[in-house]
Design an enzyme around this catalytic site. Structure first.
Site, PDB file in Angstrom:
ATOM      1  N   CYS A 143     -23.623 -10.594 -21.133  1.00 12.52           N
ATOM      2  CA  CYS A 143     -23.501 -10.362 -22.575  1.00 12.52           C
ATOM      3  C   CYS A 143     -22.063 -10.411 -23.079  1.00 12.52           C
ATOM      4  CB  CYS A 143     -24.129  -9.016 -22.934  1.00 12.52           C
ATOM      5  SG  CYS A 143     -25.925  -8.976 -22.722  1.00 12.52           S
ATOM      6  N   ALA A 144     -21.093 -10.189 -22.210  1.00 12.22           N
ATOM      7  CA  ALA A 144     -19.684 -10.230 -22.620  1.00 12.22           C
ATOM      8  C   ALA A 144     -19.128 -11.647 -22.641  1.00 12.22           C
ATOM      9  CB  ALA A 144     -18.844  -9.363 -21.693  1.00 12.22           C
TER      10      ALA A 144
END
Length: 351
Positions: A143-144
């Site tokens: 997700c980063a």
């Protein structure tokens, strides 16, 4: 700190063609899990509380109900990721007034499938990339990834004055949907995740939407089990800790304060926090942690409602909406991902 000469020139998004409404996803999950998982009726409420109205998937819904192994899943990933890369990147280039041949470096962010040669190589001819284009594939950021990729792309642009860098984040989370894994994490994942791609063009010369001021990261020790993938014969399996919202509420502000402090700034210097919308509870936790009025992260809730959590590209979907709405003087784009890591990029709007 990234040179102020590096500019965000464009940002664009793309999704696959198969739209699924959350109510239909809940029906399929009920048919697939309820008779085999005793606690399903309690867990199914996440489909209603997730803040998601619809999502886009790389395959029609019936495909996910078949027995699937690594080969079928990764083949779907390769086809879908290539198509989404081309769609998002072509739009970003058009908005920047550039062609594929103008790109010097391509950063490709993806963690939902395996591609060797990489997605960038597979679409190089279709995109018109030069034979000397520098390819930088990055795996494992989850997700980063979109935020980290943007920061990495800016540093690469700064290292080569006059160059153009294309950053593409593409994730097909749905190919990891598993009917054979009767776990809370897997059932929650079927309620949250969707597929999509986002692309940005960065330039170290000329004008742009915003200057990339700096980027930063913070990895918390002994947090490897919060988020990630497990691997078995059938494919990837989600590792997804239910404690992410309280962890974010307790830890994100000090981490961002440390990163800002290294650049001579405090939290009060940020005009808009632009956050990866991991889920409805995560958004609320971020508002509390950053002392924001409830509802401040409106574009985050809008992206979550319309697309679900697409992993790496999702924060760039938020950025795209903010750009179209008009960026404030300083925006801090943030996301959390496997590691467990917080990543951020500071953007100063063009005057």
């Amino acid at each position: 700190m990234v040179s102020h000469q590096v500019k965000l020139v464009s940002v664009s998004t793309a999704v696959p063609p198969n739209l699924i409404h959350q109510r239909d996803a809940a029906k399929v999950a009920h048919a697939s899990f309820s008779a085999r998982y005793d606690d399903f009726e309690r867990l199914v409420k996440v489909f209603e509380s997730s803040g998601i109205l619809k999502r886009y998937l790389v395959k029609p819904l019936d495909w996910y109900l078949q027995p699937l192994g690594w080969a079928e899943r990764n083949a779907a990933y390769l086809d879908g990721a290539c198509a989404l890369f081309v769609a998002a990147a072509s739009k970003a280039l058009a908005e920047a007034g550039l062609a594929g041949s103008d790109i010097d470096t391509v950063v490709t962010i993806s963690s939902t499938g395996l591609a060797t040669p990489g997605i960038d190589a597979r679409v190089a001819g279709q995109m018109g990339f030069r034979t000397d284009v520098e390819r930088v594939p990055v795996f494992g950021l989850g997700c980063a990834g979109g935020v980290t990729g943007l920061g990495l792309g800016a540093r690469l642009a700064a290292s080569r004055p006059g160059s153009n860098v294309l950053v593409v984040a593409v994730e097909l989370c749905s190919v990891a949907f598993r009917l054979d894994k009767l776990t809370k994490e897997n059932i929650v994942a079927t309620a949250l995740f969707g597929d999509g791609a986002a692309a940005c063009v960065l330039g170290s010369a000329g004008d742009g939407i915003a200057a990339v001021e700096f980027s930063g990261h913070h990895t918390w020790p002994e947090t490897l089990d919060i988020m990630g993938w497990s691997v078995d014969d059938s494919g990837l399996g989600v590792i997804f800790d239910r404690a992410i919202p309280p962890f974010a509420e307790a830890n994100i502000a000090p981490a961002l304060q440390t990163i800002l402090g290294r650049n001579g700034l405090g939290l009060d210097a940020v005009d808009r926090f632009a956050c990866h919308p991991g889920g409805a509870k995560v958004i609320t936790a971020l508002e509390r942690a950053l002392s924001l009025d409830q509802g401040t992260l409106n574009h985050e809730r809008g992206v979550l409602a319309d697309y679900g959590n697409m992993s790496a590209p999702t924060a760039l979907f938020v950025l795209d909406r903010l750009v179209r709405d008009g960026l404030p003087p300083r925006t801090l784009l943030t996301a959390m991902g496997p590691g467990f890591t917080a990543s951020c990029v500071s953007l100063q709007a063009a005057a």
